[in-house]
Design an enzyme around this catalytic site. Structure first.
Site, short mmCIF file in Angstrom:
data_model
loop_
_atom_site.label_atom_id
_atom_site.label_comp_id
_atom_site.label_asym_id
_atom_site.label_seq_id
_atom_site.Cartn_x
_atom_site.Cartn_y
_atom_site.Cartn_z
N HIS A 81 -11.41 47.06 -10.93
CA HIS A 81 -11.64 47.85 -11.95
C HIS A 81 -12.01 49.29 -11.61
O HIS A 81 -11.51 50.22 -12.37
CB HIS A 81 -13.32 47.27 -12.31
CG HIS A 81 -13.93 48.01 -13.33
ND1 HIS A 81 -15.18 47.50 -13.92
CD2 HIS A 81 -13.81 49.01 -14.10
CE1 HIS A 81 -15.62 48.57 -15.01
NE2 HIS A 81 -14.80 49.42 -14.83
N GLU A 155 -11.01 55.91 -15.66
CA GLU A 155 -11.65 55.68 -14.43
C GLU A 155 -11.44 57.04 -13.66
O GLU A 155 -12.63 57.55 -13.37
CB GLU A 155 -11.03 54.51 -13.54
CG GLU A 155 -11.56 53.16 -14.01
CD GLU A 155 -12.79 53.02 -13.84
OE1 GLU A 155 -13.57 53.27 -13.01
OE2 GLU A 155 -13.34 52.31 -15.13
N HIS A 159 -14.61 59.24 -12.97
CA HIS A 159 -15.27 58.97 -11.61
C HIS A 159 -14.63 59.98 -10.51
O HIS A 159 -14.81 59.82 -9.24
CB HIS A 159 -15.47 57.72 -10.97
CG HIS A 159 -16.07 56.85 -11.97
ND1 HIS A 159 -17.34 56.81 -12.06
CD2 HIS A 159 -15.85 55.77 -12.90
CE1 HIS A 159 -18.01 55.97 -12.65
NE2 HIS A 159 -17.16 55.28 -13.31
#
Length: 271
Positions: A81, A155, A159
């Site tokens: 993930h 992502e 992040h």
């Protein structure tokens, strides 16, 4: 002589197969900015459970779930993930708390103050700059990468980008750690109990056998449904050890074990 030649040829083939991955790992994962954080969270999905959750919640079926097929090696359903850096001290000092950081990541104000990556608009996020070689490796363990899902863009935008991470280093670190978990006794436990209901105690015992009893608290398990089925594990890791192979020194305890309770199912393909 023939045996020696065959052995040498096999070694050459092996080195050719391994070399691209080794090359992709030569750049360590290093934050160029806001590097004063002490942990990462490695989020690994149980893909069949994730797809079951989407089905149960009557959401539009994504391509990776619609096209999901049975696998001989059940560990293949343990997918990537993301990798989430913890709250940097320099950002916390600006009044940002953990809840806000996990919600907005690189879009946190006043720093890093970047465009917000939105869950429903993942493909609107910027391209990551990932090399074709690294992208191919990532796609083998992140079914939602590319295509119409664009999970890797989301992502990295949320992040990764604000830390100045090398995108290949960021994503191949996830690929490596996913493989290490799969190759551990925990991976063997998951494969052996595919489609079955397991106890949290048995799962924790597999974690202990893999990485030490003291690291059971590093694993937060997320479940959905009633009866519960696993959708994700979130693993807390020491930031200082991120570039080393997973070992007992890699992990960091987290305060909450998740919502899976005493028993949960390792869901199989299909609804």
């Amino acid at each position: 002589m023939l045996k020696m030649i065959n052995s040498a040829a096999a070694a050459l083939v092996c080195s050719v197969l391994i070399a691209p991955f080794a090359a992709a790992q030569t750049t360590p994962l290093v934050a160029q900015r806001y590097g004063d954080f002490d942990r990462y969270v490695l989020a690994l999905s149980w893909q069949t459970g994730f797809c079951q959750e989407q089905h149960d919640r009557h959401r539009n079926e994504t391509d990776e779930c619609r096209l999901q097929k049975e696998q001989d090696d059940k560990r293949a359903f343990l997918t990537v993930h993301g990798l989430w850096p913890g709250l940097p001290k320099s950002i916390s000092a600006r009044g940002v708390d953990e809840k806000r950081w996990m919600r907005f990541g690189c879009a946190t104000r006043p720093v890093p103050n970047m465009p917000e990556a939105r869950v429903g608009q993942k493909c609107a996020a910027a391209e990551t700059g990932l090399s074709l070689e690294a992208a191919a490796k990532l796609s083998s363990v992140m079914p939602a990468a590319g295509g119409t899902s664009c999970l890797e863009r989301y992502e990295f935008a949320k992040h990764g980008v604000c830390f100045g991470f090398d995108p290949d280093a960021y994503f191949t670190t996830m690929v490596r750690m996913n493989s290490e978990v799969k190759q551990s006794p925990l991976g063997a436990f998951i494969a052996a109990h595919y489609g079955e209901t397991v106890s949290r105690k048995a799962f924790d015992n597999a974690v202990a056998a893999s990485f030490g009893k003291q690291n059971v608290r590093a694993f937060k398990l997320i479940c959905s449904g009633n009866p519960a089925y696993l959708t994700e594990m979130q693993i807390s890791l020491n930031a200082a050890a991120i570039n080393a192979p997973l070992s007992p020194a890699s992990f960091s305890a987290q305060p909450h074990p998740g919502n899976c309770g005493k028993q949960f199912r390792l869901d199989e393909v299909g609804y």
